[in-house]
Write a protein that holds these residues in place. Structure first.
Motif, mmCIF file in Angstrom:
data_model
loop_
_atom_site.group_PDB
_atom_site.id
_atom_site.type_symbol
_atom_site.label_atom_id
_atom_site.label_comp_id
_atom_site.label_asym_id
_atom_site.label_seq_id
_atom_site.Cartn_x
_atom_site.Cartn_y
_atom_site.Cartn_z
ATOM 1 N N LYS A 20 0.888 -0.957 -0.429
ATOM 2 C CA LYS A 20 -0.101 0.089 0.497
ATOM 3 C C LYS A 20 1.214 0.700 -0.247
ATOM 4 O O LYS A 20 0.982 2.433 -0.764
ATOM 5 C CB LYS A 20 -1.008 0.057 0.808
ATOM 6 N N VAL A 21 2.031 1.136 0.573
ATOM 7 C CA VAL A 21 2.861 3.028 1.251
ATOM 8 C C VAL A 21 3.240 3.184 -0.255
ATOM 9 O O VAL A 21 3.630 4.115 -0.756
ATOM 10 C CB VAL A 21 4.493 2.489 2.334
ATOM 11 N N TYR A 22 4.149 1.811 -0.899
ATOM 12 C CA TYR A 22 4.702 1.535 -2.024
ATOM 13 C C TYR A 22 4.139 1.856 -3.416
ATOM 14 O O TYR A 22 3.699 2.553 -4.200
ATOM 15 C CB TYR A 22 5.557 1.001 -2.811
ATOM 16 N N TYR A 23 2.170 1.105 -3.924
ATOM 17 C CA TYR A 23 0.950 1.846 -4.006
ATOM 18 C C TYR A 23 0.969 3.401 -4.358
ATOM 19 O O TYR A 23 0.999 4.151 -5.070
ATOM 20 C CB TYR A 23 0.616 1.109 -4.930
ATOM 21 N N LYS A 24 0.834 3.619 -2.942
ATOM 22 C CA LYS A 24 0.512 5.553 -2.833
ATOM 23 C C LYS A 24 1.330 6.311 -3.388
ATOM 24 O O LYS A 24 0.570 7.755 -3.271
ATOM 25 C CB LYS A 24 0.368 5.210 -1.217
ATOM 26 N N HIS A 25 2.743 6.198 -3.271
ATOM 27 C CA HIS A 25 3.454 7.131 -3.717
ATOM 28 C C HIS A 25 4.386 7.043 -4.943
ATOM 29 O O HIS A 25 4.659 7.732 -5.244
ATOM 30 C CB HIS A 25 4.568 6.807 -2.876
ATOM 31 N N THR A 26 3.473 6.114 -5.354
ATOM 32 C CA THR A 26 4.065 5.976 -6.614
ATOM 33 C C THR A 26 3.346 4.779 -8.164
ATOM 34 O O THR A 26 3.868 4.664 -9.136
ATOM 35 C CB THR A 26 4.757 4.636 -7.022
ATOM 36 N N TYR A 27 1.827 5.820 -7.974
ATOM 37 C CA TYR A 27 0.232 4.466 -8.638
ATOM 38 C C TYR A 27 0.819 5.461 -9.817
ATOM 39 O O TYR A 27 0.206 4.924 -10.990
ATOM 40 C CB TYR A 27 -0.759 5.299 -8.194
ATOM 41 N N LEU A 62 11.848 7.947 -12.392
ATOM 42 C CA LEU A 62 13.493 8.546 -12.080
ATOM 43 C C LEU A 62 13.982 10.056 -12.233
ATOM 44 O O LEU A 62 13.266 10.352 -13.334
ATOM 45 C CB LEU A 62 13.957 7.111 -12.343
ATOM 46 N N THR A 63 14.587 9.998 -11.719
ATOM 47 C CA THR A 63 14.865 11.590 -11.667
ATOM 48 C C THR A 63 16.658 11.268 -12.347
ATOM 49 O O THR A 63 17.075 9.807 -13.369
ATOM 50 C CB THR A 63 16.282 11.702 -10.276
ATOM 51 N N PRO A 64 17.273 11.857 -13.444
ATOM 52 C CA PRO A 64 18.529 11.383 -13.981
ATOM 53 C C PRO A 64 19.673 10.713 -13.078
ATOM 54 O O PRO A 64 20.120 10.289 -14.280
ATOM 55 C CB PRO A 64 19.339 13.281 -14.361
ATOM 56 N N TYR A 65 19.457 10.730 -11.998
ATOM 57 C CA TYR A 65 20.310 9.795 -11.062
ATOM 58 C C TYR A 65 19.934 8.756 -11.304
ATOM 59 O O TYR A 65 20.882 7.394 -11.261
ATOM 60 C CB TYR A 65 20.030 10.558 -9.536
ATOM 61 N N GLY A 66 18.327 8.432 -11.439
ATOM 62 C CA GLY A 66 18.418 6.820 -11.987
ATOM 63 C C GLY A 66 17.720 6.244 -11.082
ATOM 64 O O GLY A 66 17.837 5.264 -11.039
ATOM 65 N N GLU A 67 17.429 7.172 -10.156
ATOM 66 C CA GLU A 67 16.825 6.497 -8.196
ATOM 67 C C GLU A 67 14.746 7.783 -8.300
ATOM 68 O O GLU A 67 15.616 8.635 -9.630
ATOM 69 C CB GLU A 67 17.586 7.387 -7.364
ATOM 70 N N LEU A 68 14.342 7.284 -7.737
ATOM 71 C CA LEU A 68 12.844 7.980 -7.421
ATOM 72 C C LEU A 68 13.560 9.528 -7.038
ATOM 73 O O LEU A 68 14.880 9.409 -6.192
ATOM 74 C CB LEU A 68 12.244 7.501 -6.831
ATOM 75 N N PRO A 69 13.003 10.208 -6.876
ATOM 76 C CA PRO A 69 12.870 12.027 -6.581
ATOM 77 C C PRO A 69 12.910 11.659 -4.420
ATOM 78 O O PRO A 69 12.726 10.919 -4.125
ATOM 79 C CB PRO A 69 12.237 12.846 -6.876
ATOM 80 N N LEU A 70 14.022 12.901 -4.894
ATOM 81 C CA LEU A 70 14.048 12.510 -2.983
ATOM 82 C C LEU A 70 13.042 12.471 -1.708
ATOM 83 O O LEU A 70 12.848 11.786 -0.634
ATOM 84 C CB LEU A 70 15.490 13.098 -2.378
ATOM 85 N N GLU A 71 12.041 13.520 -2.065
ATOM 86 C CA GLU A 71 11.092 13.578 -1.928
ATOM 87 C C GLU A 71 9.924 12.001 -1.335
ATOM 88 O O GLU A 71 9.372 12.447 -0.635
ATOM 89 C CB GLU A 71 10.180 15.282 -2.047
ATOM 90 N N GLY A 73 11.112 9.547 -2.265
ATOM 91 C CA GLY A 73 12.002 8.606 -1.405
ATOM 92 C C GLY A 73 11.592 8.628 0.317
ATOM 93 O O GLY A 73 11.590 7.650 0.848
ATOM 94 N N GLN A 74 11.691 9.864 0.560
ATOM 95 C CA GLN A 74 11.131 10.122 2.280
ATOM 96 C C GLN A 74 9.515 10.031 2.583
ATOM 97 O O GLN A 74 9.283 10.253 3.513
ATOM 98 C CB GLN A 74 11.483 12.018 2.091
ATOM 99 N N ALA A 75 8.825 10.668 1.726
ATOM 100 C CA ALA A 75 7.499 10.354 2.088
ATOM 101 C C ALA A 75 7.929 8.428 2.217
ATOM 102 O O ALA A 75 6.732 8.073 3.163
ATOM 103 C CB ALA A 75 6.757 10.983 0.630
ATOM 104 N N ILE A 76 7.775 7.939 1.290
ATOM 105 C CA ILE A 76 7.663 6.371 1.652
ATOM 106 C C ILE A 76 8.421 5.575 2.858
ATOM 107 O O ILE A 76 7.621 5.379 3.512
ATOM 108 C CB ILE A 76 8.571 5.332 0.082
ATOM 109 N N GLN A 77 9.603 6.930 3.348
ATOM 110 C CA GLN A 77 10.485 6.138 4.717
ATOM 111 C C GLN A 77 9.366 6.549 5.658
ATOM 112 O O GLN A 77 9.286 5.700 6.895
ATOM 113 C CB GLN A 77 11.747 6.980 4.377
ATOM 114 N N ARG A 78 8.773 7.535 5.375
ATOM 115 C CA ARG A 78 8.149 8.068 6.782
ATOM 116 C C ARG A 78 6.593 7.099 7.246
ATOM 117 O O ARG A 78 6.489 6.725 7.635
ATOM 118 C CB ARG A 78 7.462 9.195 6.489
ATOM 119 N N ASP A 79 5.760 6.332 5.746
ATOM 120 C CA ASP A 79 5.022 5.742 5.578
ATOM 121 C C ASP A 79 5.556 3.851 6.172
ATOM 122 O O ASP A 79 5.576 3.465 6.756
ATOM 123 C CB ASP A 79 4.272 5.426 4.737
ATOM 124 N N LEU A 80 6.892 3.557 5.883
ATOM 125 C CA LEU A 80 7.818 2.163 6.140
ATOM 126 C C LEU A 80 7.651 2.232 7.342
ATOM 127 O O LEU A 80 7.712 1.725 8.405
ATOM 128 C CB LEU A 80 8.553 2.125 4.805
#
Length: 260
Positions: A20-27, A62-71, A73-80
Protein backbone atom coordinates in the motif's frame (compact mmCIF):
# COMPACT_ATOMS: atom_id res chain seq x y z
CA UNK A 1 -6.03 -4.89 -5.44
CA UNK A 2 -3.14 -6.71 -3.76
CA UNK A 3 -2.99 -10.51 -3.85
CA UNK A 4 -1.38 -11.81 -0.65
CA UNK A 5 -3.20 -15.16 -0.64
CA UNK A 6 -0.14 -17.39 -1.40
CA UNK A 7 1.88 -15.93 1.48
CA UNK A 8 2.38 -17.25 5.00
CA UNK A 9 -0.13 -15.68 7.44
CA UNK A 10 2.77 -13.98 9.26
CA UNK A 11 3.94 -12.41 5.99
CA UNK A 12 0.54 -11.30 4.68
CA UNK A 13 -0.10 -8.19 6.83
CA UNK A 14 3.46 -6.91 6.45
CA UNK A 15 3.50 -7.40 2.69
CA UNK A 16 0.06 -5.81 2.34
CA UNK A 17 0.93 -2.69 4.33
CA UNK A 18 4.22 -2.27 2.48
CA UNK A 19 2.50 -2.72 -0.88
CA UNK A 20 0.00 0.00 0.00
CA UNK A 21 2.84 2.38 0.85
CA UNK A 22 4.73 1.81 -2.38
CA UNK A 23 1.60 2.07 -4.52
CA UNK A 24 0.41 5.20 -2.71
CA UNK A 25 3.57 7.09 -3.61
CA UNK A 26 4.31 5.66 -7.07
CA UNK A 27 0.91 4.91 -8.64
CA UNK A 28 1.35 7.37 -11.57
CA UNK A 29 4.23 5.19 -12.83
CA UNK A 30 3.27 1.84 -11.28
CA UNK A 31 3.69 -1.33 -13.37
CA UNK A 32 3.92 -4.06 -10.75
CA UNK A 33 5.13 -5.16 -7.31
CA UNK A 34 6.55 -8.62 -6.74
CA UNK A 35 7.72 -10.56 -3.68
CA UNK A 36 10.41 -13.22 -3.79
CA UNK A 37 12.82 -15.10 -1.55
CA UNK A 38 11.93 -16.88 1.67
CA UNK A 39 9.08 -14.46 2.43
CA UNK A 40 7.32 -16.05 -0.55
CA UNK A 41 8.75 -19.59 -0.69
CA UNK A 42 8.92 -20.17 3.06
CA UNK A 43 11.82 -21.34 5.19
CA UNK A 44 12.64 -17.87 6.49
CA UNK A 45 14.77 -17.46 9.61
CA UNK A 46 13.18 -15.07 12.14
CA UNK A 47 15.39 -12.09 12.86
CA UNK A 48 17.60 -12.80 9.86
CA UNK A 49 15.52 -13.13 6.69
CA UNK A 50 14.10 -10.03 5.06
CA UNK A 51 11.06 -9.35 2.91
CA UNK A 52 12.35 -8.89 -0.64
CA UNK A 53 10.22 -6.84 -2.99
CA UNK A 54 10.69 -5.65 -6.56
CA UNK A 55 8.90 -2.44 -7.53
CA UNK A 56 8.51 -2.06 -11.29
CA UNK A 57 7.92 1.50 -12.48
CA UNK A 58 7.92 3.36 -15.77
CA UNK A 59 11.17 5.11 -16.63
CA UNK A 60 9.75 8.59 -16.16
CA UNK A 61 9.41 7.96 -12.41
CA UNK A 62 13.16 8.35 -12.01
CA UNK A 63 15.43 11.39 -11.80
CA UNK A 64 18.52 11.77 -14.02
CA UNK A 65 20.37 9.97 -11.20
CA UNK A 66 18.38 6.82 -11.92
CA UNK A 67 16.50 6.93 -8.60
CA UNK A 68 13.14 8.08 -7.30
CA UNK A 69 13.05 11.78 -6.37
CA UNK A 70 14.30 12.32 -2.81
CA UNK A 71 10.98 13.73 -1.61
CA UNK A 72 9.16 10.58 -2.73
CA UNK A 73 11.74 8.39 -1.01
CA UNK A 74 11.32 10.43 2.17
CA UNK A 75 7.53 10.11 2.05
CA UNK A 76 7.81 6.34 1.52
CA UNK A 77 10.22 6.03 4.46
CA UNK A 78 7.90 7.95 6.78
CA UNK A 79 5.07 5.53 6.01
CA UNK A 80 7.28 2.43 6.16
CA UNK A 81 8.43 3.52 9.63
CA UNK A 82 4.93 2.68 10.88
CA UNK A 83 5.27 -0.99 9.81
CA UNK A 84 6.74 -3.58 12.17
CA UNK A 85 8.54 -6.15 9.97
CA UNK A 86 8.84 -8.72 12.79
CA UNK A 87 9.59 -11.65 12.53
CA UNK A 88 11.64 -10.45 9.55
CA UNK A 89 14.74 -8.33 9.90
CA UNK A 90 13.56 -5.63 7.51
CA UNK A 91 11.79 -4.87 4.23
CA UNK A 92 14.08 -4.53 1.22
CA UNK A 93 12.72 -3.11 -2.01
CA UNK A 94 14.44 -2.54 -5.34
CA UNK A 95 13.06 -0.20 -8.00
CA UNK A 96 13.38 -1.49 -11.56
CA UNK A 97 12.28 0.06 -14.85
CA UNK A 98 11.84 -1.48 -18.31
CA UNK A 99 14.36 0.90 -19.86
CA UNK A 100 18.03 1.60 -19.10
CA UNK A 101 17.42 4.74 -17.05
CA UNK A 102 17.37 3.09 -13.62
CA UNK A 103 20.36 2.12 -11.51
CA UNK A 104 19.87 -1.59 -12.09
CA UNK A 105 22.51 -3.50 -10.08
CA UNK A 106 25.14 -5.42 -12.01
CA UNK A 107 24.07 -8.70 -10.41
CA UNK A 108 20.39 -8.22 -11.32
CA UNK A 109 18.90 -11.37 -12.81
CA UNK A 110 15.71 -11.89 -14.75
CA UNK A 111 13.00 -13.50 -12.58
CA UNK A 112 13.13 -17.29 -12.22
CA UNK A 113 9.79 -19.08 -12.76
CA UNK A 114 8.29 -20.37 -9.53
CA UNK A 115 10.37 -18.15 -7.24
CA UNK A 116 8.22 -15.04 -7.03
CA UNK A 117 4.65 -13.81 -6.74
CA UNK A 118 3.17 -10.59 -8.08
CA UNK A 119 1.30 -8.75 -5.36
CA UNK A 120 -0.07 -6.43 -8.03
CA UNK A 121 0.46 -5.65 -11.70
CA UNK A 122 2.95 -7.50 -13.84
CA UNK A 123 6.65 -7.81 -14.63
CA UNK A 124 7.71 -5.80 -17.70
CA UNK A 125 10.34 -8.33 -18.70
CA UNK A 126 10.68 -11.94 -19.72
CA UNK A 127 11.54 -14.68 -17.26
CA UNK A 128 14.98 -16.26 -17.07
CA UNK A 129 15.52 -19.43 -19.07
CA UNK A 130 16.79 -22.60 -17.43
CA UNK A 131 20.08 -22.31 -19.32
CA UNK A 132 20.53 -18.72 -18.12
CA UNK A 133 19.75 -19.80 -14.55
CA UNK A 134 22.36 -22.55 -14.69
CA UNK A 135 24.92 -20.09 -16.06
CA UNK A 136 24.19 -17.76 -13.11
CA UNK A 137 24.61 -20.71 -10.74
CA UNK A 138 28.06 -21.42 -12.16
CA UNK A 139 28.99 -17.76 -11.71
CA UNK A 140 27.90 -17.92 -8.07
CA UNK A 141 29.97 -21.04 -7.42
CA UNK A 142 33.00 -19.51 -9.12
CA UNK A 143 32.97 -16.62 -6.65
CA UNK A 144 32.20 -18.67 -3.51
CA UNK A 145 35.50 -17.57 -2.01
CA UNK A 146 34.33 -13.95 -2.05
CA UNK A 147 32.05 -14.69 0.91
CA UNK A 148 34.98 -16.15 2.83
CA UNK A 149 37.18 -13.16 2.06
CA UNK A 150 34.48 -10.64 2.98
CA UNK A 151 33.62 -12.14 6.35
CA UNK A 152 37.28 -12.58 7.25
CA UNK A 153 37.82 -8.87 6.75
CA UNK A 154 34.64 -8.01 8.65
CA UNK A 155 35.96 -9.76 11.76
CA UNK A 156 38.54 -7.00 12.19
CA UNK A 157 35.79 -4.44 12.89
CA UNK A 158 33.95 -3.84 16.15
CA UNK A 159 30.98 -1.89 17.42
CA UNK A 160 27.64 -0.59 16.08
CA UNK A 161 26.37 -4.11 15.40
CA UNK A 162 29.08 -4.85 12.83
CA UNK A 163 29.48 -8.49 13.92
CA UNK A 164 25.76 -9.10 13.65
CA UNK A 165 25.71 -7.55 10.18
CA UNK A 166 28.71 -9.60 9.09
CA UNK A 167 26.93 -12.75 10.26
CA UNK A 168 23.81 -11.84 8.36
CA UNK A 169 25.69 -10.86 5.20
CA UNK A 170 27.38 -14.25 5.26
CA UNK A 171 23.91 -15.78 4.98
CA UNK A 172 23.44 -13.88 1.72
CA UNK A 173 26.48 -15.74 0.37
CA UNK A 174 25.72 -19.17 1.82
CA UNK A 175 22.12 -19.57 0.64
CA UNK A 176 22.68 -18.66 -3.06
CA UNK A 177 25.72 -20.96 -2.99
CA UNK A 178 23.56 -23.80 -1.66
CA UNK A 179 20.91 -23.29 -4.36
CA UNK A 180 23.54 -22.95 -7.07
CA UNK A 181 25.43 -26.05 -5.97
CA UNK A 182 22.32 -28.19 -5.92
CA UNK A 183 21.13 -26.74 -9.24
CA UNK A 184 24.41 -27.65 -10.95
CA UNK A 185 24.29 -31.10 -9.33
CA UNK A 186 20.79 -31.87 -10.58
CA UNK A 187 20.67 -29.81 -13.76
CA UNK A 188 17.16 -28.69 -12.67
CA UNK A 189 17.56 -25.10 -11.46
CA UNK A 190 13.89 -24.14 -11.80
CA UNK A 191 12.90 -26.95 -9.45
CA UNK A 192 15.63 -26.18 -6.94
CA UNK A 193 15.18 -22.41 -6.78
CA UNK A 194 11.42 -22.74 -6.23
CA UNK A 195 11.96 -24.68 -2.97
CA UNK A 196 12.41 -23.29 0.57
CA UNK A 197 15.95 -23.70 1.85
CA UNK A 198 15.14 -26.49 4.31
CA UNK A 199 13.85 -28.66 1.46
CA UNK A 200 17.00 -28.05 -0.56
CA UNK A 201 19.10 -28.95 2.48
CA UNK A 202 17.16 -32.19 2.91
CA UNK A 203 18.23 -33.29 -0.58
CA UNK A 204 21.89 -33.38 0.47
CA UNK A 205 22.93 -36.66 2.20
CA UNK A 206 23.62 -36.37 5.91
CA UNK A 207 26.69 -38.58 5.53
CA UNK A 208 28.21 -36.19 2.96
CA UNK A 209 30.52 -33.49 4.33
CA UNK A 210 28.69 -30.73 2.44
CA UNK A 211 25.36 -32.02 3.70
CA UNK A 212 26.65 -31.98 7.27
CA UNK A 213 28.17 -28.53 6.86
CA UNK A 214 25.00 -26.87 5.58
CA UNK A 215 22.90 -28.51 8.30
CA UNK A 216 25.32 -27.20 10.92
CA UNK A 217 25.15 -23.72 9.45
CA UNK A 218 21.35 -23.76 9.27
CA UNK A 219 21.05 -24.92 12.88
CA UNK A 220 23.55 -22.38 14.21
CA UNK A 221 21.97 -19.54 12.19
CA UNK A 222 18.48 -20.27 13.53
CA UNK A 223 19.79 -20.42 17.09
CA UNK A 224 21.77 -17.21 16.78
CA UNK A 225 19.10 -15.07 15.14
CA UNK A 226 16.24 -16.28 17.33
CA UNK A 227 18.10 -15.91 20.64
CA UNK A 228 20.00 -13.13 22.35
CA UNK A 229 22.98 -12.37 20.15
CA UNK A 230 26.37 -13.27 21.57
CA UNK A 231 29.87 -12.98 20.17
CA UNK A 232 30.47 -16.71 20.39
CA UNK A 233 27.15 -17.43 18.74
CA UNK A 234 28.04 -15.20 15.79
CA UNK A 235 31.50 -16.72 15.48
CA UNK A 236 29.99 -20.21 15.46
CA UNK A 237 27.65 -19.26 12.61
CA UNK A 238 30.53 -17.70 10.71
CA UNK A 239 32.80 -20.73 11.20
CA UNK A 240 30.13 -23.13 9.95
CA UNK A 241 29.28 -20.89 7.00
CA UNK A 242 32.90 -20.56 5.94
CA UNK A 243 33.35 -24.33 6.26
CA UNK A 244 30.40 -24.87 3.92
CA UNK A 245 31.67 -22.35 1.35
CA UNK A 246 35.15 -23.90 1.40
CA UNK A 247 33.77 -27.40 0.86
CA UNK A 248 31.55 -26.27 -2.00
CA UNK A 249 34.43 -24.40 -3.63
CA UNK A 250 36.62 -27.51 -3.45
CA UNK A 251 33.85 -29.80 -4.72
CA UNK A 252 33.02 -27.44 -7.58
CA UNK A 253 36.65 -27.24 -8.66
CA UNK A 254 36.75 -31.05 -8.74
CA UNK A 255 33.52 -31.22 -10.72
CA UNK A 256 34.71 -28.75 -13.34
CA UNK A 257 38.13 -30.40 -13.59
CA UNK A 258 36.50 -33.76 -14.29
CA UNK A 259 34.35 -32.21 -17.02
CA UNK A 260 37.47 -31.01 -18.80
Amino acid sequence: MFDISPLDPLVQPIALEAAKVYYKHTYPWFIGLGIHGSAYKGGYIPGCSDIDLKLFLRDEALTPYGELPLEIGQAIQRDLACIDPTPFSYIQTMVLTPGPRGNRPTDWSLPIPGTYHMLAGNIPTREQTEAETLAKCHETLQRARRGIINVSGDLLHHGSGKLERATRFLCTDVWPTLYSYRSVQTGRPFTIWSLPKDQVISQLPEDDEIGRAIRDFHTHAIHYFTQKHTTEGALTVIASGVAFLQLVEQRYQTMTAQQH
